[in-house]
Write a protein that holds these residues in place. Structure first.
Motif, PDB file in Angstrom:
ATOM      1  N   GLN A  10       0.190 -22.814   2.792  1.00  0.00           N
ATOM      2  CA  GLN A  10       1.373 -23.260   2.070  1.00  0.00           C
ATOM      3  C   GLN A  10       2.485 -22.204   2.061  1.00  0.00           C
ATOM      4  N   GLU A  11       2.621 -21.533   3.158  1.00  0.00           N
ATOM      5  CA  GLU A  11       3.672 -20.537   3.330  1.00  0.00           C
ATOM      6  C   GLU A  11       4.167 -20.621   4.769  1.00  0.00           C
ATOM      7  N   VAL A  12       5.380 -20.226   4.987  1.00  0.00           N
ATOM      8  CA  VAL A  12       5.890 -20.096   6.348  1.00  0.00           C
ATOM      9  C   VAL A  12       5.741 -18.630   6.726  1.00  0.00           C
ATOM     10  N   TYR A  13       5.025 -18.381   7.773  1.00  0.00           N
ATOM     11  CA  TYR A  13       4.862 -17.003   8.211  1.00  0.00           C
ATOM     12  C   TYR A  13       5.916 -16.694   9.239  1.00  0.00           C
ATOM     13  N   THR A  14       6.615 -15.592   9.065  1.00  0.00           N
ATOM     14  CA  THR A  14       7.761 -15.311   9.916  1.00  0.00           C
ATOM     15  C   THR A  14       7.418 -14.396  11.077  1.00  0.00           C
ATOM     16  N   LYS A  15       8.338 -14.325  11.975  1.00  0.00           N
ATOM     17  CA  LYS A  15       8.220 -13.536  13.201  1.00  0.00           C
ATOM     18  C   LYS A  15       7.827 -12.093  12.910  1.00  0.00           C
ATOM     19  N   GLY A  16       6.907 -11.597  13.722  1.00  0.00           N
ATOM     20  CA  GLY A  16       6.583 -10.187  13.667  1.00  0.00           C
ATOM     21  C   GLY A  16       5.252  -9.857  13.017  1.00  0.00           C
ATOM     22  N   GLY A  17       4.613 -10.788  12.334  1.00  0.00           N
ATOM     23  CA  GLY A  17       3.353 -10.497  11.678  1.00  0.00           C
ATOM     24  C   GLY A  17       2.167 -10.699  12.595  1.00  0.00           C
ATOM     25  N   ILE A  18       1.025 -10.166  12.186  1.00  0.00           N
ATOM     26  CA  ILE A  18      -0.188 -10.269  13.000  1.00  0.00           C
ATOM     27  C   ILE A  18      -0.602 -11.717  13.207  1.00  0.00           C
ATOM     28  N   GLY A  19      -0.544 -12.537  12.159  1.00  0.00           N
ATOM     29  CA  GLY A  19      -0.947 -13.936  12.289  1.00  0.00           C
ATOM     30  C   GLY A  19      -0.066 -14.696  13.248  1.00  0.00           C
ATOM     31  N   MET A  45      -5.114 -11.660   5.618  1.00  0.00           N
ATOM     32  CA  MET A  45      -5.486 -10.241   5.579  1.00  0.00           C
ATOM     33  C   MET A  45      -4.251  -9.344   5.577  1.00  0.00           C
ATOM     34  N   GLU A  46      -3.239  -9.744   6.313  1.00  0.00           N
ATOM     35  CA  GLU A  46      -2.019  -8.936   6.326  1.00  0.00           C
ATOM     36  C   GLU A  46      -1.334  -8.982   4.969  1.00  0.00           C
ATOM     37  N   TRP A  47      -1.231 -10.191   4.389  1.00  0.00           N
ATOM     38  CA  TRP A  47      -0.590 -10.319   3.074  1.00  0.00           C
ATOM     39  C   TRP A  47      -1.350  -9.560   1.999  1.00  0.00           C
ATOM     40  N   LYS A  48      -2.673  -9.706   1.985  1.00  0.00           N
ATOM     41  CA  LYS A  48      -3.465  -9.133   0.889  1.00  0.00           C
ATOM     42  C   LYS A  48      -3.765  -7.651   1.084  1.00  0.00           C
ATOM     43  N   TYR A  49      -4.088  -7.245   2.301  1.00  0.00           N
ATOM     44  CA  TYR A  49      -4.559  -5.875   2.543  1.00  0.00           C
ATOM     45  C   TYR A  49      -3.663  -5.024   3.427  1.00  0.00           C
ATOM     46  N   GLY A  50      -2.643  -5.613   3.999  1.00  0.00           N
ATOM     47  CA  GLY A  50      -1.783  -4.862   4.909  1.00  0.00           C
ATOM     48  C   GLY A  50      -2.422  -4.620   6.264  1.00  0.00           C
ATOM     49  N   ILE A  51      -3.458  -5.364   6.596  1.00  0.00           N
ATOM     50  CA  ILE A  51      -4.160  -5.202   7.870  1.00  0.00           C
ATOM     51  C   ILE A  51      -3.277  -5.725   8.993  1.00  0.00           C
ATOM     52  N   CYS A  53      -4.218  -5.102  12.467  1.00  0.00           N
ATOM     53  CA  CYS A  53      -4.957  -5.056  13.725  1.00  0.00           C
ATOM     54  C   CYS A  53      -6.249  -5.851  13.569  1.00  0.00           C
ATOM     55  N   THR A  54      -6.528  -6.726  14.505  1.00  0.00           N
ATOM     56  CA  THR A  54      -7.728  -7.552  14.396  1.00  0.00           C
ATOM     57  C   THR A  54      -9.007  -6.722  14.444  1.00  0.00           C
ATOM     58  N   LYS A  55      -8.939  -5.522  14.968  1.00  0.00           N
ATOM     59  CA  LYS A  55     -10.136  -4.679  15.000  1.00  0.00           C
ATOM     60  C   LYS A  55     -10.544  -4.243  13.592  1.00  0.00           C
ATOM     61  N   GLN A  56      -9.686  -4.469  12.613  1.00  0.00           N
ATOM     62  CA  GLN A  56     -10.015  -4.151  11.225  1.00  0.00           C
ATOM     63  C   GLN A  56     -10.676  -5.334  10.506  1.00  0.00           C
ATOM     64  N   VAL A  57     -10.814  -6.464  11.184  1.00  0.00           N
ATOM     65  CA  VAL A  57     -11.402  -7.663  10.586  1.00  0.00           C
ATOM     66  C   VAL A  57     -12.883  -7.416  10.312  1.00  0.00           C
ATOM     67  N   LYS A  58     -13.284  -7.785   9.104  1.00  0.00           N
ATOM     68  CA  LYS A  58     -14.697  -7.709   8.731  1.00  0.00           C
ATOM     69  C   LYS A  58     -15.159  -9.097   8.332  1.00  0.00           C
TER      70      LYS A  58
END
Length: 119
Positions: A10-19, A45-51, A53-58
């Protein structure tokens, strides 16, 4: 930018983010299945944790997103579909993950949720 991919959040994710970057990559190189769910995870993950890079995915990040979706009314079958989607993305895109990445499972999610609820 591909707003419809992220409607579940329920959000529009804008240009430049990991997702958004991942979703554009997956859209152009689709292997069939799981990509949009994984991109939603990356956005979360980017919104909540600032992640960034996908290599940080757990595995726990995936379970946390599933718990959030469950709290917002997503059905068990949908959540199981997300787990399957995450597994498919891993199988087809291992280069996005660390070698030590643990693959999520339905029983793993249930155990994780149970432990979390008893705390």
């Amino acid at each position: 930018m591909k707003k419809d991919f992220f409607d579940a959040l329920q959000e529009v994710y804008t240009k430049g983010g990991i997702g958004n970057t991942l979703m554009c990559h997956f859209f152009e190189n689709s292997t069939g299945g799981g990509e949009s769910q994984f991109a939603k995870l990356a956005v979360y993950m980017e919104w909540k944790y600032g992640i960034t890079c996908t290599k940080q995915v757990k595995k726990e990040h995936m379970y946390e997103l599933l718990e959030l979706l469950k709290e917002h009314g997503f059905q068990e079958t949908t959540l199981k579909g997300y787990i399957s989607a995450f597994r498919q993305v891993y199988k087809r895109n291992k280069h996005l993950f660390l070698e030590s990445f643990e693959i999520p499972s339905n029983s793993g999610f249930e155990n994780w949720a149970e432990k979390r609820n008893t705390k």
